[in-house]
Design a protein around this motif. Structure first.
Motif, PDB file in Angstrom:
ATOM      1  N   TYR A  21       0.830  -1.197   0.000  1.00 35.54           N
ATOM      2  CA  TYR A  21       0.000   0.000   0.000  1.00 35.54           C
ATOM      3  C   TYR A  21       0.872   1.257   0.000  1.00 35.54           C
ATOM      4  O   TYR A  21       1.860   1.325   0.736  1.00 35.54           O
ATOM      5  N   TYR A  70       0.397   5.789  -0.261  1.00 35.61           N
ATOM      6  CA  TYR A  70      -0.581   6.866  -0.075  1.00 35.61           C
ATOM      7  C   TYR A  70       0.056   8.207  -0.382  1.00 35.61           C
ATOM      8  O   TYR A  70       1.235   8.408  -0.139  1.00 35.61           O
ATOM      9  N   ASP A  74      -2.355  -2.214  10.266  1.00 33.11           N
ATOM     10  CA  ASP A  74      -1.095  -1.866   9.624  1.00 33.11           C
ATOM     11  C   ASP A  74      -0.601  -0.488  10.056  1.00 33.11           C
ATOM     12  O   ASP A  74      -1.374   0.398  10.374  1.00 33.11           O
ATOM     13  N   THR A  75       0.712  -0.362  10.074  1.00 32.16           N
ATOM     14  CA  THR A  75       1.360   0.892  10.429  1.00 32.16           C
ATOM     15  C   THR A  75       1.776   1.587   9.151  1.00 32.16           C
ATOM     16  O   THR A  75       2.359   0.972   8.270  1.00 32.16           O
ATOM     17  N   GLN A  76       1.458   2.864   9.047  1.00 31.72           N
ATOM     18  CA  GLN A  76       1.898   3.626   7.882  1.00 31.72           C
ATOM     19  C   GLN A  76       3.216   4.316   8.206  1.00 31.72           C
ATOM     20  O   GLN A  76       3.366   4.919   9.267  1.00 31.72           O
ATOM     21  N   PHE A 105       5.779   7.217   6.981  1.00 29.56           N
ATOM     22  CA  PHE A 105       5.694   8.450   6.223  1.00 29.56           C
ATOM     23  C   PHE A 105       7.071   8.939   5.772  1.00 29.56           C
ATOM     24  O   PHE A 105       8.076   8.749   6.465  1.00 29.56           O
TER      25      PHE A 105
END
Lengths: 108, 114
Positions: free
Chosen positions: B31, B33, B101-103, B105
């Motif tokens: 994923y 973003y 889940d951990t995003q 950045f």
């Protein structure tokens, strides 16, 4: 949208514990509670998450109310480096929905 | 591991110009973003991708296009920049696990449109 409510700002002294509250009265049974923080001029970073039980990691603890309508992020000993905006987020699917968060100031 | 990197770090555009922001991750995450952050506000999701070759709209997709030709890269394009697109843009990536889940950045790209 699953929403959270946090105080705009909080102050703490170095070496003292900090309790950052979050209300999420519309939380559903499958919503995980996530906390991220954003240091000045940086991207957000993950702090902790939980579903029902209290959680601990090297950064913080997360206390979740029995009815799950509120939670509290606990920094056990605040340092100057902990000064940041803290976001309480309900993860809906895979999208993080950010509010304005709580700006934590730490004084020496 | 470099984690999530973004190019460029700063950019100034004139109204009507176009540009592409590049996001790269070396964690093999599925994923990716793109968010924007306006002054004093939280982040808002622009577009996201759940895998190579796929993209989807987020909360504020208008005026932006994205592409995910390679798993490790996610591009954000502005075809005709407007002053309202002045913002800090953050890219993030995460694994396949939903709900937990951990995003991760990137450091952000500060864009000014004159």
């Amino acid at each position: 949208d699953a929403k959270t409510t946090q105080p705009n700002s909080m102050e703490s002294n170095e070496e003292e514990p900090v309790h950052l509250p979050c209300n999420h009265s519309t939380i559903s049974g499958t919503d995980y509670i996530h906390w991220y923080r954003q240091l000045p001029s940086q991207g957000p970073e993950y702090v902790i998450h939980g579903l029902t039980s209290n959680v601990n990691n090297r950064m913080a603890s997360l206390a979740i109310a029995e009815d799950r309508k509120s939670s509290t992020l606990i920094l056990h000993r605040a340092t100057l480096r902990d000064a940041a905006v803290y976001y309480c987020i309900l993860l809906v699917g895979t999208a993080l929905i950010f509010g304005k968060g709580t700006t934590l100031s730490v004084s020496s | 591991n470099a984690g999530v990197t973004q190019t460029p770090k700063f950019r100034v555009l004139k109204t009507g110009q176009s540009m592409t922001l590049l996001c790269a991750q070396d964690m093999n995450h599925e994923y990716m973003y793109w968010y924007r952050q306006d002054p004093g506000m939280g982040l808002r999701l622009i577009h996201y991708s759940v895998g190579e070759g796929t993209t989807a709209k987020g909360e504020v997709p208008d005026g932006y296009n994205v592409s995910r030709l390679k798993k490790q890269n996610f591009l954000l394009g502005l075809e005709s920049a407007a002053p309202s697109q002045t913002s800090v843009y953050f890219c993030a990536s995460s694994t396949l696990r939903e709900y937990t889940d951990t995003q991760y950045f990137g450091p952000g790209t500060r864009l000014t449109v004159l």
